[in-house]
Design a protein around this motif. Structure first.
Motif: not given
Length: 81
Positions: A48-50
């Motif tokens: 889950n990318p920031t």
């Protein structure tokens, strides 16, 4: 190849499910079985990318804004003189 947590068959077996006729129908007065959910649908998401802006693009945008503002200020000074 089998999945470690296989999901159960969403279609009920009429021989083992109470309230179903041999053809899979529901007799009058019976409530049909609940709809099954699909917990195993789709791949498991592990990355889950920031969210939000990275520091470098934000700094570049601010630099361009400051340079444009300085350009307009210099043009105003030249016109005023």
């Amino acid at each position: 190849m089998t999945h470690p947590n296989p999901t159960p068959n969403p279609d009920p077996d009429p021989d083992r499910t109470p309230g179903l006729d041999a053809g899979g129908g529901v007799p009058p007065g019976e409530t049909p079985p609940a709809e099954s959910s699909m917990p195993g649908a789709g791949p498991q998401e592990t990355h889950n990318p920031t969210t939000g802006w990275a520091k470098a693009p934000l700094a570049l945008i601010l630099l361009v804004v400051v340079l444009v503002a300085a350009l307009f200020a210099a043009m105003a000074l030249v016109i005023a003189l």
